[in-house]
Design an enzyme around this catalytic site. Structure first.
Site, mmCIF file in Angstrom:
data_model
loop_
_atom_site.group_PDB
_atom_site.id
_atom_site.type_symbol
_atom_site.label_atom_id
_atom_site.label_comp_id
_atom_site.label_asym_id
_atom_site.label_seq_id
_atom_site.Cartn_x
_atom_site.Cartn_y
_atom_site.Cartn_z
ATOM 1 N N LYS A 213 49.172 41.972 44.016
ATOM 2 C CA LYS A 213 50.077 41.688 42.901
ATOM 3 C C LYS A 213 51.118 42.799 42.737
ATOM 4 O O LYS A 213 52.308 42.547 42.585
ATOM 5 C CB LYS A 213 49.271 41.516 41.614
ATOM 6 N N GLY A 270 42.850 38.846 38.725
ATOM 7 C CA GLY A 270 42.409 38.674 40.106
ATOM 8 C C GLY A 270 41.204 37.779 40.253
ATOM 9 O O GLY A 270 41.161 36.898 41.123
ATOM 10 N N GLU A 357 32.642 41.782 35.912
ATOM 11 C CA GLU A 357 33.891 42.489 35.654
ATOM 12 C C GLU A 357 34.502 42.031 34.328
ATOM 13 O O GLU A 357 35.219 42.790 33.670
ATOM 14 C CB GLU A 357 34.882 42.258 36.801
#
Length: 527
Positions: A213, A270, A357
């Site tokens: 990115k 992500g 995460e």
């Protein structure tokens, strides 16, 4: 009005804690009543899937209390805020828009001066056109020969999700004659990863996708250099073999070193990027754009269910709330994802990132400490391999681990063998049915070494066959489950500060700016 409150301040959670009854799985699954429960405790999902939670430790009073928790925690309203473009990612002050990559649930979302739904569909349309040109031979290598392999270079969410999806659909695509190109992946900065992939790849006929990115990801740029060196050794110009998936403002955008660049933005995390250009490029090249769009349609259908306010008609919300009950009332610390489908062999690895995460946090969305457990440790392997690995602890260990099975009535390849009166698929599904009951009901034995206490909870997501639509629905279910649990725990599930400190220290090590223990470990590793 939306209110963001810690779980332990909600009256409905306090009432849930005060419920005197604990469900005995041995009792509720016994006899004919157990058979009725299996039929009743089941809700339809998108993509032809079903969510069966009969072997989870809940009953009607507990479900009623969980429904009240969903209402007080404003789960449906918070999801509506998210897909209508509220700044849900408080840590990075960003919108959270991965749902827009597969459908419009609410109002048009304007950001950066553009309609974001149109931006995402526009990028996928560009990918579709590029993939078609590769497949029909309009885009070739310098010798005019077709590309036969696509290789994605990325790490974290740029690798785990797209890799899991590719592996999940590879056999299905072969059986349905839609495998256009073989896909490979390079992620680890360990040179053995790139070297091993490249040694088994015909680089002259390979199209590489660099996914970053920011355009500055250290591991990814290191592996890009590894790949470019391999191309140059073969006398090939890397610019004829590489495309980029990046942001419009990154140094990769408009770079002459790539055949083309496709864009994402900061509003797609992500670990939630498989339905964006991050997954769209590699999967459209591998399977064709039509298959990727079927995958998107399954995810969109799952999202529409997740938007329902009624918990009993919203399998992702229901799954999430039962998980909160198991984590915060019963005190279970981990969850195992156990797909009885070899095609989903990397799906648990993807969910490890997506879940841990997202919800591996100890402060709320305002940066204040929370006083209750949040996201569980998540792990898994496909059955029946796992049965011969860690199921011993799951059955007889001291820790109770809730289990999430996934299974399908038919295999993908359309071939099977009949041995001793049953097929391989029947044997596979017999194992998962047996495991659910064995975990829940256990077995009495005077020899304590052979005693199974049972009361190990599980659910199963079951479908006819793992195809693109079912896979999209499955992905959406888990993504939305994670989101709803984050809302319950009052977390920001969309940043990942926990991965940053190690990156900072690694840069210091490489710059030889170290002292004390960091210097000693650097010397130990010959850096």
């Amino acid at each position: 009005m939306i209110e963001w409150k810690n779980l332990d301040t909600l009256h409905s959670f306090q009432k849930l804690q005060a419920l005197p009854e604990r469900v005995s799985l041995k009792e509720v699954l016994a006899g004919e009543a157990g058979g009725r429960r299996v039929k009743e405790y089941c809700v339809p999902m998108a993509g032809g899937l079903q969510f069966s939670y009969a072997a989870r430790p809940v009953n009607r009073p507990i479900l009623k209390a969980l429904s009240a928790l969903a209402e007080e925690a404003q789960l449906a309203e918070k999801f509506r805020e998210l897909y209508n473009g509220a700044m849900i990612n408080t840590g990075e002050k960003r919108l959270v828009l991965h749902h827009l990559t597969r459908g419009q649930l609410g109002d048009p979302v304007m950001a950066d001066g553009v309609d974001k739904r149109e931006f995402y569909t526009g990028q996928q349309a560009r990918i579709d056109a590029f993939a078609e040109k590769v497949h029909n031979g309009k885009i070739t290598n310098a010798a005019g020969e077709p590309f036969t392999t696509v290789c994605q270079i990325g790490i974290g969410g740029s690798d785990l999700g797209p890799r899991a999806v590719y592996i999940a659909l590879e056999n299905w695509a072969r059986a349905n004659d839609t495998l256009k190109m073989e896909a490979k992946f390079i992620s680890n900065v360990d040179p053995d990863d790139a070297a091993g992939v490249l040694a088994a790849t015909d680089v002259a006929h390979t199209l590489f996708i660099l996914v970053s990115k920011s355009g500055t990801t250290l591991e990814t740029l290191t592996n890009e250099a590894f790949v470019k060196e391999a191309l140059c050794r073969e006398g090939l110009d890397p610019s004829n073999h590489m495309i980029a998936v990046t942001s419009e403002t990154s140094p990769l955008a408009g770079n002459e070193g790539y055949l083309d660049a496709f864009f994402m933005d900061d509003y797609i995390g992500g670990r939630y990027s498989s339905t964006s250009a991050v997954g769209g490029a590699v999967l459209s090249l591998a399977f064709g754009p039509e298959v990727f769009h079927q995958f998107l349609e399954g995810a969109a259908a799952g999202d529409r269910l997740a938007a329902k306010a009624d918990m009993m008609k919203n399998p992702a919300m229901l799954d999430a709330l039962i998980g909160v009950y198991e984590r915060n009332i019963l005190g279970y610390q981990a969850t195992a994802v156990l797909p009885y489908s070899q095609a989903l062999s990397r799906f648990p690895a993807h969910l490890q990132q997506a879940d841990m995460e997202s919800n591996g946090k100890s402060v709320n969305r305002f940066g204040e400490p929370v006083n209750y457990p949040t996201g569980p440790v998540l792990f898994g392997e496909p059955g029946t391999n796992g049965q011969h690995s860690f199921y011993q602890l799951l059955h007889q260990g001291k820790n109770i681990v809730p289990l999430q099975f996934v299974g399908f009535r038919q295999n993908q390849a359309g071939v099977d063998v009949d041995i001793q009166g049953s097929t391989s698929q029947q044997k596979l599904n017999a194992n998962v049915a047996a495991q659910i009951v064995a975990f829940a009901c256990g077995k009495e034995d005077q020899d304590l070494n052979k005693q199974f206490d049972g009361e190990r909870p599980s659910s199963i997501i079951i479908g006819e066959q793992l195809d693109p639509t079912a896979l999209g629905a499955l992905l959406s279910h888990f993504e939305n489950k994670i989101m709803f649990q984050g809302f319950c725990w009052n977390l920001n599930s969309f940043d990942q500060e926990g991965v940053q400190l190690g990156k900072v220290l690694a840069k210091r090590v490489l710059a030889h700016d170290t002292e004390g223990a960091l210097a000693a470990y650097s010397q130990l590793l010959s850096i």
